[in-house]
Design a protein around this motif. Structure first.
Motif, PDB file in Angstrom:
ATOM      1  N   ARG A   1       0.843  -1.174   0.000  1.00 18.25           N
ATOM      2  CA  ARG A   1       0.000   0.000   0.000  1.00 18.25           C
ATOM      3  C   ARG A   1       0.882   1.228   0.000  1.00 18.25           C
ATOM      4  O   ARG A   1       1.800   1.347   0.806  1.00 18.25           O
ATOM      5  N   ILE A   2       0.622   2.170  -0.908  1.00 16.27           N
ATOM      6  CA  ILE A   2       1.390   3.405  -1.032  1.00 16.27           C
ATOM      7  C   ILE A   2       0.451   4.582  -0.779  1.00 16.27           C
ATOM      8  O   ILE A   2      -0.651   4.618  -1.317  1.00 16.27           O
ATOM      9  N   SER A   3       0.917   5.539   0.032  1.00 16.39           N
ATOM     10  CA  SER A   3       0.122   6.728   0.322  1.00 16.39           C
ATOM     11  C   SER A   3       0.997   7.964   0.251  1.00 16.39           C
ATOM     12  O   SER A   3       2.199   7.906   0.543  1.00 16.39           O
ATOM     13  N   ASP A   4       0.403   9.085  -0.112  1.00 16.02           N
ATOM     14  CA  ASP A   4       1.121  10.356  -0.144  1.00 16.02           C
ATOM     15  C   ASP A   4       1.308  10.905   1.262  1.00 16.02           C
ATOM     16  O   ASP A   4       0.466  10.709   2.138  1.00 16.02           O
ATOM     17  N   VAL A   5       2.414  11.627   1.462  1.00 17.46           N
ATOM     18  CA  VAL A   5       2.638  12.380   2.690  1.00 17.46           C
ATOM     19  C   VAL A   5       2.078  13.780   2.436  1.00 17.46           C
ATOM     20  O   VAL A   5       2.487  14.439   1.474  1.00 17.46           O
ATOM     21  N   ASP A  10       7.177  13.237  -0.587  1.00 20.60           N
ATOM     22  CA  ASP A  10       7.452  11.928  -0.013  1.00 20.60           C
ATOM     23  C   ASP A  10       6.211  11.040  -0.109  1.00 20.60           C
ATOM     24  O   ASP A  10       5.111  11.516  -0.343  1.00 20.60           O
ATOM     25  N   ARG A  11       6.449   9.757   0.097  1.00 19.40           N
ATOM     26  CA  ARG A  11       5.342   8.792   0.131  1.00 19.40           C
ATOM     27  C   ARG A  11       5.572   7.842   1.304  1.00 19.40           C
ATOM     28  O   ARG A  11       6.688   7.659   1.766  1.00 19.40           O
ATOM     29  N   TYR A  12       4.480   7.242   1.761  1.00 18.10           N
ATOM     30  CA  TYR A  12       4.550   6.156   2.733  1.00 18.10           C
ATOM     31  C   TYR A  12       4.369   4.845   1.985  1.00 18.10           C
ATOM     32  O   TYR A  12       3.594   4.775   1.034  1.00 18.10           O
ATOM     33  N   LEU A  13       5.070   3.814   2.444  1.00 24.79           N
ATOM     34  CA  LEU A  13       4.935   2.490   1.854  1.00 24.79           C
ATOM     35  C   LEU A  13       4.757   1.470   2.973  1.00 24.79           C
ATOM     36  O   LEU A  13       5.617   1.352   3.857  1.00 24.79           O
ATOM     37  N   PHE A  67       7.032  -0.714   7.328  1.00 21.83           N
ATOM     38  CA  PHE A  67       6.437   0.597   7.078  1.00 21.83           C
ATOM     39  C   PHE A  67       7.562   1.595   6.866  1.00 21.83           C
ATOM     40  O   PHE A  67       8.426   1.760   7.735  1.00 21.83           O
ATOM     41  N   TYR A  68       7.571   2.247   5.688  1.00 22.33           N
ATOM     42  CA  TYR A  68       8.643   3.155   5.295  1.00 22.33           C
ATOM     43  C   TYR A  68       8.116   4.535   4.916  1.00 22.33           C
ATOM     44  O   TYR A  68       7.001   4.670   4.438  1.00 22.33           O
TER      45      TYR A  68
END
Length: 74
Positions: A1-5, A10-13, A67-68
């Motif tokens: 799952r990828i989300s925007d910060v 940046d993005r969260y993964l 979680f990155y």
């Protein structure tokens, strides 16, 4: 799952292993859509992973996750 910060490039993964066995889970950078050279920070360990190119393939325990936060480095 990828989300925007919010308010960032940046993005969260989040990567999940839903299997009953430990295994590496590959993610190629085109899936992240931020370039081919990215800086990874492990948010749960609070450690920098470093700058990686083209892919990441963390070993994830059975029913575990990683979680990155990802920052472009191009």
């Amino acid at each position: 799952r990828i989300s925007d910060v919010p308010d960032s490039n940046d993005r969260y993964l989040a990567i999940f292993n839903l299997d009953d066995e430990d295994q590496p889970v590959p993610v190629v950078f085109p899936q992240i859509e931020r370039g081919n050279k990215l800086h990874f920070r492990d948010l749960w360990k609070r450690e920098d992973v470093g700058i990686l190119e083209n892919r990441i393939e963390p070993a994830i325990p059975a029913h575990g996750s990683k979680f990155y936060r990802i920052t472009p480095s191009n």
